[in-house]
Design a protein around this motif. Structure first.
Motif, PDB file in Angstrom:
ATOM      1  N   ARG A 324       5.814   4.969   9.878  1.00  0.00           N
ATOM      2  CA  ARG A 324       4.697   4.254  10.487  1.00  0.00           C
ATOM      3  C   ARG A 324       3.802   5.288  10.793  1.00  0.00           C
ATOM      4  O   ARG A 324       3.999   6.480  11.323  1.00  0.00           O
ATOM      5  N   SER A 325       2.580   5.039  10.439  1.00  0.00           N
ATOM      6  CA  SER A 325       1.487   5.977  10.771  1.00  0.00           C
ATOM      7  C   SER A 325       0.728   6.151  12.144  1.00  0.00           C
ATOM      8  O   SER A 325       0.357   7.189  12.491  1.00  0.00           O
ATOM      9  N   ASP A 326       1.092   5.063  12.758  1.00  0.00           N
ATOM     10  CA  ASP A 326       0.816   5.179  14.360  1.00  0.00           C
ATOM     11  C   ASP A 326       1.981   4.366  14.895  1.00  0.00           C
ATOM     12  O   ASP A 326       2.024   3.143  15.371  1.00  0.00           O
ATOM     13  N   PRO A 327       2.877   5.191  15.443  1.00  0.00           N
ATOM     14  CA  PRO A 327       4.113   4.754  15.975  1.00  0.00           C
ATOM     15  C   PRO A 327       3.908   3.632  17.249  1.00  0.00           C
ATOM     16  O   PRO A 327       4.514   2.556  17.518  1.00  0.00           O
ATOM     17  N   ALA A 328       2.758   4.262  17.907  1.00  0.00           N
ATOM     18  CA  ALA A 328       2.621   3.685  19.449  1.00  0.00           C
ATOM     19  C   ALA A 328       1.957   2.072  18.913  1.00  0.00           C
ATOM     20  O   ALA A 328       2.462   1.108  19.696  1.00  0.00           O
ATOM     21  N   ARG A 329       1.133   1.992  17.987  1.00  0.00           N
ATOM     22  CA  ARG A 329       0.393   0.898  17.845  1.00  0.00           C
ATOM     23  C   ARG A 329       1.526  -0.133  17.183  1.00  0.00           C
ATOM     24  O   ARG A 329       1.571  -1.282  17.274  1.00  0.00           O
ATOM     25  N   ALA A 330       2.400   0.323  16.389  1.00  0.00           N
ATOM     26  CA  ALA A 330       3.656  -0.404  15.850  1.00  0.00           C
ATOM     27  C   ALA A 330       4.479  -0.921  16.964  1.00  0.00           C
ATOM     28  O   ALA A 330       4.981  -2.191  16.950  1.00  0.00           O
ATOM     29  N   ARG A 331       4.718  -0.337  17.848  1.00  0.00           N
ATOM     30  CA  ARG A 331       5.358  -0.744  19.017  1.00  0.00           C
ATOM     31  C   ARG A 331       4.978  -1.997  19.643  1.00  0.00           C
ATOM     32  O   ARG A 331       5.266  -2.900  20.204  1.00  0.00           O
ATOM     33  N   ASP A 332       3.499  -1.890  19.825  1.00  0.00           N
ATOM     34  CA  ASP A 332       2.596  -2.821  20.587  1.00  0.00           C
ATOM     35  C   ASP A 332       2.547  -3.905  19.866  1.00  0.00           C
ATOM     36  O   ASP A 332       2.503  -5.343  20.261  1.00  0.00           O
ATOM     37  N   THR A 333       2.658  -3.895  18.624  1.00  0.00           N
ATOM     38  CA  THR A 333       2.340  -5.095  17.726  1.00  0.00           C
ATOM     39  C   THR A 333       3.782  -5.727  17.427  1.00  0.00           C
ATOM     40  O   THR A 333       3.873  -6.810  16.455  1.00  0.00           O
ATOM     41  N   GLY A 334       4.971  -5.047  17.429  1.00  0.00           N
ATOM     42  CA  GLY A 334       6.221  -5.373  17.269  1.00  0.00           C
ATOM     43  C   GLY A 334       6.572  -5.070  15.655  1.00  0.00           C
ATOM     44  O   GLY A 334       7.550  -6.020  15.148  1.00  0.00           O
ATOM     45  N   GLY A 335       6.004  -4.447  15.022  1.00  0.00           N
ATOM     46  CA  GLY A 335       6.242  -4.017  13.616  1.00  0.00           C
ATOM     47  C   GLY A 335       7.648  -3.443  13.358  1.00  0.00           C
ATOM     48  O   GLY A 335       7.996  -2.727  14.092  1.00  0.00           O
ATOM     49  N   THR A 336       8.116  -3.562  12.209  1.00  0.00           N
ATOM     50  CA  THR A 336       9.767  -3.187  12.073  1.00  0.00           C
ATOM     51  C   THR A 336       9.596  -1.904  11.166  1.00  0.00           C
ATOM     52  O   THR A 336      10.605  -1.239  11.073  1.00  0.00           O
ATOM     53  N   GLY A 337       8.466  -1.636  10.725  1.00  0.00           N
ATOM     54  CA  GLY A 337       8.240  -0.497   9.602  1.00  0.00           C
ATOM     55  C   GLY A 337       8.945  -0.774   8.429  1.00  0.00           C
ATOM     56  O   GLY A 337       9.198   0.315   7.566  1.00  0.00           O
ATOM     57  N   LEU A 338       9.313  -2.033   7.966  1.00  0.00           N
ATOM     58  CA  LEU A 338       9.687  -2.440   6.778  1.00  0.00           C
ATOM     59  C   LEU A 338       8.777  -3.182   5.839  1.00  0.00           C
ATOM     60  O   LEU A 338       9.110  -3.539   4.559  1.00  0.00           O
ATOM     61  N   GLY A 339       7.696  -3.675   6.520  1.00  0.00           N
ATOM     62  CA  GLY A 339       6.988  -4.624   5.718  1.00  0.00           C
ATOM     63  C   GLY A 339       6.275  -4.135   4.270  1.00  0.00           C
ATOM     64  O   GLY A 339       6.425  -4.817   3.251  1.00  0.00           O
ATOM     65  N   LEU A 340       5.881  -2.958   4.533  1.00  0.00           N
ATOM     66  CA  LEU A 340       5.205  -2.257   2.923  1.00  0.00           C
ATOM     67  C   LEU A 340       6.284  -1.933   1.971  1.00  0.00           C
ATOM     68  O   LEU A 340       6.133  -1.907   0.792  1.00  0.00           O
ATOM     69  N   SER A 341       7.460  -1.612   2.573  1.00  0.00           N
ATOM     70  CA  SER A 341       8.610  -1.256   1.666  1.00  0.00           C
ATOM     71  C   SER A 341       8.966  -2.571   1.017  1.00  0.00           C
ATOM     72  O   SER A 341       9.342  -2.293  -0.092  1.00  0.00           O
ATOM     73  N   ILE A 342       9.115  -3.562   1.631  1.00  0.00           N
ATOM     74  CA  ILE A 342       9.333  -4.820   1.166  1.00  0.00           C
ATOM     75  C   ILE A 342       8.224  -5.229   0.271  1.00  0.00           C
ATOM     76  O   ILE A 342       8.676  -5.563  -0.869  1.00  0.00           O
ATOM     77  N   VAL A 343       7.162  -5.015   0.372  1.00  0.00           N
ATOM     78  CA  VAL A 343       6.136  -5.273  -0.508  1.00  0.00           C
ATOM     79  C   VAL A 343       6.313  -4.541  -1.910  1.00  0.00           C
ATOM     80  O   VAL A 343       6.085  -5.032  -3.012  1.00  0.00           O
ATOM     81  N   LYS A 344       6.617  -3.195  -1.791  1.00  0.00           N
ATOM     82  CA  LYS A 344       6.860  -2.273  -2.980  1.00  0.00           C
ATOM     83  C   LYS A 344       7.907  -3.061  -3.845  1.00  0.00           C
ATOM     84  O   LYS A 344       7.740  -2.734  -4.919  1.00  0.00           O
ATOM     85  N   HIS A 345       8.824  -3.366  -3.157  1.00  0.00           N
ATOM     86  CA  HIS A 345      10.083  -3.769  -3.892  1.00  0.00           C
ATOM     87  C   HIS A 345       9.800  -5.145  -4.506  1.00  0.00           C
ATOM     88  O   HIS A 345      10.304  -5.484  -5.584  1.00  0.00           O
ATOM     89  N   ILE A 346       9.151  -6.070  -3.618  1.00  0.00           N
ATOM     90  CA  ILE A 346       8.463  -7.261  -4.467  1.00  0.00           C
ATOM     91  C   ILE A 346       7.706  -7.106  -5.580  1.00  0.00           C
ATOM     92  O   ILE A 346       8.085  -7.560  -6.841  1.00  0.00           O
ATOM     93  N   ALA A 347       6.956  -6.129  -5.683  1.00  0.00           N
ATOM     94  CA  ALA A 347       5.958  -5.761  -6.738  1.00  0.00           C
ATOM     95  C   ALA A 347       6.712  -5.039  -7.931  1.00  0.00           C
ATOM     96  O   ALA A 347       6.736  -5.633  -9.069  1.00  0.00           O
ATOM     97  N   GLN A 348       7.726  -4.339  -7.509  1.00  0.00           N
ATOM     98  CA  GLN A 348       8.787  -3.770  -8.700  1.00  0.00           C
ATOM     99  C   GLN A 348       9.512  -4.758  -9.355  1.00  0.00           C
ATOM    100  O   GLN A 348       9.609  -4.875 -10.502  1.00  0.00           O
ATOM    101  N   ASP A 349      10.069  -5.777  -8.765  1.00  0.00           N
ATOM    102  CA  ASP A 349      10.941  -6.787  -9.207  1.00  0.00           C
ATOM    103  C   ASP A 349      10.204  -7.451 -10.100  1.00  0.00           C
ATOM    104  O   ASP A 349      10.581  -8.171 -11.120  1.00  0.00           O
ATOM    105  N   HIS A 350       8.728  -7.869 -10.039  1.00  0.00           N
ATOM    106  CA  HIS A 350       7.844  -8.487 -10.770  1.00  0.00           C
ATOM    107  C   HIS A 350       7.229  -7.742 -11.924  1.00  0.00           C
ATOM    108  O   HIS A 350       6.448  -8.432 -12.745  1.00  0.00           O
ATOM    109  N   GLY A 351       7.701  -6.389 -12.146  1.00  0.00           N
ATOM    110  CA  GLY A 351       7.015  -5.595 -12.998  1.00  0.00           C
ATOM    111  C   GLY A 351       5.890  -5.047 -12.782  1.00  0.00           C
ATOM    112  O   GLY A 351       4.952  -4.847 -13.528  1.00  0.00           O
ATOM    113  N   GLY A 352       5.381  -5.187 -11.324  1.00  0.00           N
ATOM    114  CA  GLY A 352       3.984  -4.745 -10.923  1.00  0.00           C
ATOM    115  C   GLY A 352       4.244  -3.575 -10.183  1.00  0.00           C
ATOM    116  O   GLY A 352       5.156  -2.833 -10.137  1.00  0.00           O
ATOM    117  N   GLN A 353       3.120  -3.130  -9.232  1.00  0.00           N
ATOM    118  CA  GLN A 353       3.100  -2.095  -8.386  1.00  0.00           C
ATOM    119  C   GLN A 353       2.131  -2.266  -7.232  1.00  0.00           C
ATOM    120  O   GLN A 353       1.325  -3.125  -7.391  1.00  0.00           O
TER     121      GLN A 353
END
Length: 393
Positions: A324-353
């Motif tokens: 998380r680039s901003d842990p305090a903001r992530a806690r306030d918004t309830g982010g899990t810290g996995l969203g962008l990692s999931i996006v990266k894997h979805i892109a790779q699974d589709h042959g993209g980036q």
């Protein structure tokens, strides 16, 4: 007698000069022989040994007397262990010296600098003494294996930490609710916080399951021709309520006919995660734009925000799990810290980036690149031909 004396003296003198020259030549030859280094005869390797070394998958280095390299495989040069006829690293030479002294096989894992470059490689070496002062080195590159092992360890630690926080909060809130049973206002307040932590826990578990599924061989469950506009519209609709709660607008791109092959549900999830991330890191009364682009047979779905932006260091790590680039903001918004990692894997699974442009204070642009369907390219080509035909008619 007196007449022969001068001739005898002359002959004796010439003989003395000749003997002196012979002695001088002999002395010079002897001196040269002592200073010359005898030509080294390198030990020969048996043909069967050479054939065995040729099929070994490890990097192989064969050393002769003086640790001169007699034979080295291309992998040994690629690891930067050999330069010319000699070993590069002192650590390897020390192991070889130990083997020559004891005659025993030695196994070591060494961290070596790759040639003159700055990057380090972790190499497992096995050094053995053969015969006739010949030593053989087998080397395996363990760098990637150690890196994966470290990622797994970090992942386990992060999962434990992330799960512990909401679970602990729910447990504490439950105890507080029990003690405040006679205070309806306190019950409502703590019940709301309990629900919030439960939602956060459920989101974390969902993302963990999703990330695990994306890393499997059968991640794409329903691959078909997907309309890019439909995917964008669905993702924007899913996030619109969250954005409106923060007084943010989501602007869609102009209508297109672009299509890609993929799993529609996963593509929607990827864009939804990008939009959610943009909303979380953007101020109130701001806008989030979605744009489309084409490049080298790829369709780019761009999500632009006017948020806090990312430093260069954050951009290098932003797709790591739980980063998380901003842990305090992530806690306030309830982010899990996995969203962008999931996006990266979805892109790779589709042959993209997935790519990112950002600067502190100037917002960010995340672009999901997915290969354009061939049917779309053919259809576009046919439309052009039909239009040209109509003009000629």
């Amino acid at each position: 007698m007196s007449m022969q004396s001068p001739w005898l003296i002359l002959v004796a003198g010439l003989l003395g000069v000749f003997v002196g020259m012979i002695a001088m030549i002999a002395f010079r030859y002897s001196e040269k022989s002592q200073t010359e280094v005898p030509e080294r005869t390198e030990p020969e390797l048996a043909d069967d040994i050479i054939r065995v070394l040729a099929v070994v998958r490890s990097a192989v280095i064969v050393l002769g007397p003086g640790d001169v390299v007699l034979r080295a495989s291309p992998a040994a040069y690629a690891l930067g262990m050999v330069r010319g006829e000699y070993l590069v690293h002192d650590q390897v030479r020390e192991v070889v010296e130990q083997v020559r002294a004891t005659g025993e096989i030695v196994d070591e894992e060494l961290e070596l600098q790759r040639g003159s470059q700055r990057d380090l490689v972790i190499v497992g070496v096995r050094v053995a003494y053969l015969t006739n002062e010949v030593v053989v080195i087998f080397a395996e590159d363990h760098t990637q294996a150690r890196r994966i092992e470290q990622i797994r360890q970090d992942f386990s630690v992060n999962v434990s930490h992330e799960l512990k926080t909401p679970v602990g909060a729910i447990s504490l809130l439950a105890e507080t609710l029990e003690s405040a049973a006679n205070d309806p206002e306190a019950v409502r307040r703590f019940a709301g916080k309990t629900k919030q932590e439960a939602v956060r826990l459920a989101a974390l578990v969902h993302d963990l399951i999703e990330l695990s599924r994306l890393q499997s061989a059968s991640a794409l469950m329903d691959v078909r021709l997907v309309e890019v506009d439909d995917v964008i519209a669905q993702a924007a609709e899913d996030v619109r309520v969250i954005a409106q709660g923060r007084e943010q607008d989501i602007t869609l791109p102009e209508a297109s006919t672009w299509r890609v092959y993929g799993d529609e549900a996963l593509l929607v999830a990827a864009i939804r995660n990008l939009l959610t991330n943009a909303s979380a890191y953007s101020p109130k009364n701001s806008s989030i734009q979605i744009a489309l682009s084409r490049k080298d047979g790829m369709v780019g779905i761009e999500v632009l925000d006017h948020g806090i932006g990312l430093s260069e260091q954050d951009q290098e790590r932003i797709f790591e799990r739980f980063y998380r680039s901003d842990p305090a903001r992530a806690r306030d918004t309830g982010g899990t810290g996995l969203g962008l990692s999931i996006v990266k894997h979805i892109a790779q699974d589709h042959g993209g980036q997935i790519t990112v442009w950002s600067a502190p204070g100037q917002g960010s642009t995340f672009t999901l690149w997915i290969p354009e369907s061939q049917e779309e390219s053919d259809s576009h080509h046919n439309d052009i031909e039909n239009e040209e035909g109509n003009r000629s008619a």
